[in-house]
Design a protein around this motif. Structure first.
Motif, mmCIF file in Angstrom:
data_model
loop_
_atom_site.group_PDB
_atom_site.id
_atom_site.type_symbol
_atom_site.label_atom_id
_atom_site.label_comp_id
_atom_site.label_asym_id
_atom_site.label_seq_id
_atom_site.Cartn_x
_atom_site.Cartn_y
_atom_site.Cartn_z
ATOM 1 N N PHE A 195 28.280 12.943 -5.754
ATOM 2 C CA PHE A 195 28.411 12.190 -6.995
ATOM 3 C C PHE A 195 27.444 12.691 -8.073
ATOM 4 N N PRO A 196 26.145 12.873 -7.725
ATOM 5 C CA PRO A 196 25.230 13.403 -8.757
ATOM 6 C C PRO A 196 25.691 14.732 -9.327
ATOM 7 N N ILE A 197 26.287 15.586 -8.508
ATOM 8 C CA ILE A 197 26.730 16.873 -9.043
ATOM 9 C C ILE A 197 27.841 16.639 -10.068
ATOM 10 N N TYR A 201 28.401 13.909 -11.722
ATOM 11 C CA TYR A 201 27.826 13.199 -12.858
ATOM 12 C C TYR A 201 27.073 14.170 -13.761
ATOM 13 N N SER A 202 26.398 15.124 -13.129
ATOM 14 C CA SER A 202 25.665 16.119 -13.908
ATOM 15 C C SER A 202 26.611 16.981 -14.720
ATOM 16 N N ALA A 207 21.479 20.096 -17.339
ATOM 17 C CA ALA A 207 22.633 20.072 -16.435
ATOM 18 C C ALA A 207 23.486 21.326 -16.637
ATOM 19 N N VAL A 255 23.048 24.309 -5.465
ATOM 20 C CA VAL A 255 22.816 23.591 -6.717
ATOM 21 C C VAL A 255 21.309 23.373 -6.890
ATOM 22 N N ILE A 298 18.623 18.876 -10.546
ATOM 23 C CA ILE A 298 19.778 18.236 -11.138
ATOM 24 C C ILE A 298 20.043 16.866 -10.522
ATOM 25 N N TYR A 299 19.585 16.681 -9.297
ATOM 26 C CA TYR A 299 19.886 15.419 -8.614
ATOM 27 C C TYR A 299 19.067 14.252 -9.130
ATOM 28 N N PRO A 322 20.718 11.561 -11.884
ATOM 29 C CA PRO A 322 21.795 10.731 -11.351
ATOM 30 C C PRO A 322 21.361 9.881 -10.152
ATOM 31 N N GLN A 323 20.517 10.448 -9.307
ATOM 32 C CA GLN A 323 20.063 9.651 -8.156
ATOM 33 C C GLN A 323 19.299 8.419 -8.628
ATOM 34 N N ILE A 345 21.743 5.857 -9.659
ATOM 35 C CA ILE A 345 22.381 5.187 -8.520
ATOM 36 C C ILE A 345 21.450 4.143 -7.907
#
Lengths: 515, 316, 291
Positions: free
Chosen positions: B35-37, B39-40, B290, C132, C136-137, C140-141, C144
């Motif tokens: 999901f983060p990928i 979302y990024s 990103a 990746v 980048i995580y 978004p993490q 969440i």
């Protein structure tokens, strides 16, 4: 995926942020405007507490306490003082209003405060108040988390400028931000720092004979940059790793030079938009003055390089006879047995100042105009109130309490901090901190960095690399300044001006046109 | 137990258990990685603005379309960061392969007393935090008070005393590579020792019978047989270099180090791709950060493919 | 086994020892610097000169070159709950390592020994995700974790890092190398799926699991930024790296103190590694690519 050390290291930027933090403390709140009212209030309080303790207690039980949080990144040794300030404020506030307040203090690593506030805002967990790096205020204002204090009903002055007259001007100005055409006060200075000249008396004395032969007094510090060079030439001995001067390359640490030479970094043009102004003869003279200490005169020990012995450590190890540093190093230097003095930052030599039009042509060494040439920079922290606070009025009261004379005196006399309130700078008992008076003199001549967003970009990405190249001798001051101006225009000012224009268009659209 | 050779569309019990066993991992990975990928990627098409509210950083971004990608691909700093990364990789990877393999060859010999302890000692730094090790190297590389500058000075080389190691654009990347080779060589060594064990003794015996010299044995027999391990190490180190920033962050005091002029633009010599990405992230340019990540991902996939082509086991 | 002839042995040591010194130099330098008195951190001298002593002496006549003060400041400062921070760090690192091993072992078994539609494609997808950039995580993490309302909880500190693809790869490689006949034999004995996993696969994977445990533990022990942002300052779960950074606020760059802090990041890891090194190296080698 380890995020190992991010943020634990201070680059020159966060390093200075972190350094810039003396603190302040305590005090009972005192509306700085009205001594008469205050006296009346004190009387009232006394009557109240004598007459009806029970009554007060009853009132307290009735209203639930107002809960506020305060995040700060002070030194551990300063936190007890802050706690005392909070307790005094709570007691005083209870007496005065009958209302119970609880202020919880949260510790945040100083250099990560902005990052932490950013994530807290996203989580809707902003503290009511935070004490943050003075140079980060712009971000908080633009991000909509810092509350304009001058919009609060209990703002204690008729105007921002009226309040400004009470504080160290440079420190106060870091809180005044113009955003979308409106000028507001987004915080109060909480503690302030600046750079002054530290000189190693022992190293001067070791060369007393040579200094005298050169016509210099080994018992005092140089007063202007020409003198620094003359002293430096005697004190420098590269074969023994001894140098007259050590300096940091970061923008913030270089600001005394720019302030002294009357250099503007940015200015507002006739249309009210920002434009880069970091160029011209004065700016070039300032850069050349600084770079010349290393390249031309060879009295600077290469401390500006990032992997080299930094100025503080070089001073501590008696390698650099003079450095510019702030009061935060005093204790450290003293505990290592160093014999040092603190003096005003050396100023622009008189002849040069006249040639550049910085002082009137008839100014002499003792005139105020010349004295004012010793301008330094501003670091330190401000206390801000968040826009999501449920009790902004109480938060403001606390901020005022924290910057009140009594609190400021205690921070100065007990912890050696520079008072940010001018009234608290008078008649201090500073036996324990003999260097502080010099810093007080210096701070009142200091000017802050321009209040711009993207401060990290400005310093770390734009100014420092270009200046590094000048110090390496790979480009001239004029070339560097042109590049810096172009980049400031493109990467910093354009977004600000665009936002400004958009805001104006919005306002224009709202106002009924014509009639 | 269904044991028929034809695959049916119906889920077998075995397959069902397969799903059960992978489920916990896949669920966590879906939520916290996949999901983060995604979302990024969405973020890479947007960007925060000066006046984005901190309370709604992510919803308060503006649409950029491919703008972030374009602005990166047209920026000289970005291209310099890639160049610096590949320069660094070109220094680091051959050196660390050579160092690891040499160590493995020496310490593979169980007739060397203390070989176990030596293996551990060489491996130990691999488990240390890169940031902390980087900071220590900053001290070691100090031009005034570090041991290396003084050592060179004692040998009559004063260049480093004057110009430092991390202080000038020429030596900053080699110095960091040197520190990281020392830190990581033990890891490569362990993997090579295993790979050496897996080479049947008979092959070496055959080479001996053919009268091969030790050098011939190394280059004609050992290294070709170690190719899968070399491939593995090259690919993983490349990925590490492409995305890594902590060592550069620590050893250049977060700045990227001394400046150089690159195509008329001033850039910092130590600003590799990972550090550039970090700086974008740190300045809250989440969209650019990103987008940069996805460009790096594409490069990583390409490199992996090329490596498999070049070094992959051709018999497969 | 017959040791090498002395000459060959000496030649090898002569090459190895200087390299060993270089490899260990950072560790030694860190400890020595951490023991130095303020101001001595960047002095290239190790033996006290005239007017200096080794450690503080009661008379105070001479300046001491070494001190335990840098450690004392951290360990015994009344305002600094060192042991609470250290316990939290250990629990987070341990919890994260345990959960990682559990997830990777079960999934590793699934990917290695089970046949199901989409298996290889899914595995390849996960491996690609390894490429990746880790940074980048973070954003978004965090989003969440906010949605889940996990701020100031163990869950926020642990769970996001547990789907470790490298660990999955390690265990899947290892389990794949175990002979199918073992599983078949257990099935013939009527063992249930769960007990095949528990009684056959797990015992044979201990070295790899210990390795993964240690690698994860080590990584999380020094994790700073994530643990900083998922805890508010009043949280009871603050970890040691975050706690140590409070000190940094107050000393610009004071190398002696900084190195004392660094010791807390490195020395526990070194001790842990030395205690478990046999597993460690065995596990790494068992799980590494062979084919």
């Amino acid at each position: 995926m380890r995020s190992s050390g991010v943020g634990r290291w201070s680059g020159p930027l966060s390093e200075r942020k972190r350094r810039g933090c003396p603190d302040q403390r305590e005090c009972r709140r005192q509306p700085p405007c009205a001594p008469v009212w205050q006296a009346a209030l004190a009387g009232l309080v006394r009557v109240l507490s004598c007459a009806g303790f029970l009554l007060v207690a009853g009132a307290l039980a009735a209203a639930p306490p107002a809960r506020l949080t305060l995040w700060q990144g002070f030194k551990f040794s300063e936190v007890p003082m802050l706690r005392r300030n909070v307790d005094e404020f709570v007691a005083e506030y209870r007496q005065r209003t009958g209302r119970e307040v609880v202020i919880e203090i949260g510790q945040v690593p100083f250099s990560d405060m902005v990052k932490r506030l950013k994530s807290a805002a996203l989580a809707r967990q902003m503290p009511d108040m935070a004490i943050i790096d003075a140079n980060s205020m712009v971000q908080l204002a633009f991000g909509g988390v810092a509350l304009p204090l001058d919009t609060l009903p209990n703002f204690p002055a008729a105007s921002i400028d009226e309040l400004r007259a009470r504080y160290v001007p440079g420190a106060f100005d870091t809180n005044v931000i113009t955003f979308k055409g409106e000028r507001h006060l987004y915080g109060l200075p909480a503690q302030t720092t600046t750079l002054a000249l530290f000189w190693n008396k022992g190293m001067f004395r070791a060369k007393a004979k040579e200094l005298r032969e050169a016509g210099l007094d080994p018992e005092r510090a140089p007063r202007d940059w020409d003198e620094v060079v003359r002293y430096g030439k005697v004190l420098t001995e590269p074969s023994k790793n001894l140098y007259g001067f050590g300096m940091n390359n970061s923008f913030w640490f270089s600001m005394p030079f720019y302030n002294q030479y009357g250099v503007e970094i940015v200015r507002r043009n006739e249309a009210g938009l920002l434009e880069a102004a970091f160029r011209g003869p004065r700016a070039e003279a300032a850069v050349n003055r600084r770079v010349g200490l290393y390249r031309e005169h060879g009295i600077e020990g290469g401390a500006w390089r990032e992997g080299a012995l930094d100025p503080d450590q070089g001073f501590l190890n008696q390698r650099y006879a003079m450095i510019l540093v702030g009061p935060w190093q005093i204790e450290n230097f003293r505990s290592s047995g160093l014999d040092f003095g603190v003096a005003l930052v050396p100023r622009v030599p008189l002849a040069e100042a006249k040639a550049l039009g910085l002082v009137p042509p008839d100014a002499d060494e003792n005139s105020t105009a010349v004295h004012a040439l010793s301008a330094s920079n501003i670091g330190g922290q401000n206390i801000m109130v968040s826009t999501s606070s449920k009790h902004p009025d109480i938060a403001l009261e606390f901020a005022l309490h924290f910057t009140s004379e009594k609190v400021q005196r205690a921070w100065a006399e007990e912890l050696g901090q520079i008072p940010i309130l001018l009234a608290a700078q008078q008649n201090l008992k500073l036996d324990k901190f003999p260097e502080v008076p010099v810093f007080i003199e210096q701070i009142n001549l200091a000017k802050p960095l321009p209040a711009l967003p993207y401060g990290g970009v400005l310093e770390t990405e734009i100014v420092n690399p270009e200046m590094n190249l000048v110090l390496q001798g790979r480009q001239t001051a004029a070339q560097a300044l042109e590049r810096i101006c172009a980049q400031i225009e493109r990467r910093v000012l354009k977004p600000v001006n665009d936002a400004e224009m958009a805001a104006r268009a919005e306002i224009r659209a709202k106002t009924p046109s014509g009639n | 137990m269904p044991n028929q050779p034809r695959r049916t569309r119906r889920l077998t019990a075995d397959a069902l258990w397969g799903y059960i066993f992978i489920a916990p991992f896949v669920v966590v990975a879906a939520v916290f990685l996949v999901f983060p990928i995604g979302y990024s990627f969405y973020l890479s098409l947007r960007e925060t603005t000066l006046y984005s509210s901190w309370y709604n950083q992510f919803s308060d971004m503006v649409w950029m379309g491919a703008g972030n990608y374009v602005s990166l691909l047209t920026s000289k700093v970005f291209w310099y960061s890639l160049l610096a990364t590949f320069l660094y990789a070109a220094l680091l990877i051959p050196l660390s392969l050579a160092a690891s393999l040499s160590l493995a060859l020496v310490l593979n010999n169980q007739r060397l007393p203390g070989y176990q302890a030596l293996r551990s000692a060489f491996f130990l730094p691999h488990v240390f935090d890169v940031f902390v090790v980087g900071i220590i190297w900053l001290l070691l590389f100090n031009s005034t008070s570090g041991p290396f500058a003084s050592l060179f000075e004692a040998l009559g080389i004063t260049w480093f005393k004057v110009h430092g190691f991390l202080d000038n654009p020429v030596t900053v990347l080699p110095s960091i590579a040197f520190a990281m080779v020392l830190k990581g060589m033990g890891f490569g060594m362990v993997l090579f020792i295993v790979a050496l064990h897996n080479i049947p003794e008979s092959i070496f015996e055959a080479a001996d019978i053919d009268g091969a010299s030790p050098a011939q044995k190394l280059f004609r027999v050992t290294i070709p047989l170690l190719r899968p391990m070399i491939l593995f190490l090259v690919v993983t180190s490349l990925m590490g270099v492409l995305n890594g920033f902590t060592e550069f962050y620590a050893m250049t005091r977060a700045t990227g180090g001394p400046s150089v002029s690159f195509l008329g633009e001033t850039v910092q010599a130590g600003r590799v791709s990972g550090l550039h990405l970090y700086r974008l992230f740190d300045e809250s340019f989440y969209g650019h950060a990103a987008a940069m990540s996805f460009i790096l991902l594409v490069i990583a996939l390409l490199i992996t493919a090329v490596n498999f082509k070049l070094l992959g086991d051709r018999s497969q | 086994m017959r040791p090498l002839p002395p000459k060959a042995m000496l030649a090898r040591y002569a090459v190895l020892l200087p390299v060993l010194v270089l490899v260990q130099l950072p560790l030694v330098w860190m400890i020595v610097t951490a023991l130095k008195a303020p101001g001595y951190g960047l002095v290239l001298r190790f033996i006290p000169g005239p007017g200096e002593t080794w450690f503080e002496d009661a008379t105070g006549a001479a300046k001491n070159m070494y001190t335990l003060g840098n450690f004392r400041n951290v360990l015994f400062d009344a305002d600094f709950p060192f042991w609470r921070f250290a316990t939290n760090s250990a629990l987070v690192a341990g919890g994260c390592a345990l959960m990682t091993v559990a997830l990777c072992a079960t999934a590793g078994y699934g990917f290695a020994k089970k046949q199901f539609p989409g298996r290889d494609r899914l595995f390849a997808l996960l491996i690609a995700a390894m490429l990746v950039p880790g940074l980048i995580y973070m954003v978004p993490q965090y989003a969440i974790v906010l949605k889940f309302g996990w701020i100031n909880t163990w869950a926020a500190m642990i769970v996001p890092h547990t789907a470790n693809i490298f660990g999955l790869f390690l265990l899947r490689q290892h389990i794949r190398s175990l002979p199918d006949s073992l599983i078949e034999a257990a099935k013939v004995d009527g063992a249930h799926e769960i007990s095949i996993f528990g009684r056959v696969i797990l015992p044979l994977s201990v070295p790899v699991m210990v390795t993964l445990f240690l690698l994860t533990f080590v990584g999380q022990w020094s994790n700073f930024l994530w643990q900083l942002i998922v805890n508010t300052p009043d949280s009871k779960l603050i970890t040691l790296p975050v706690g140590l950074s409070y000190f940094q606020g107050q000393y610009s760059v004071q190398w002696e103190r900084m190195m004392a802090g660094a010791c807390f990041s490195i020395i526990p890891v070194a001790v842990l590694f030395l205690v478990a090194q046999r597993f460690f190296i065995a596990g790494l080698t068992a799980g590494s690519v062979k084919e």
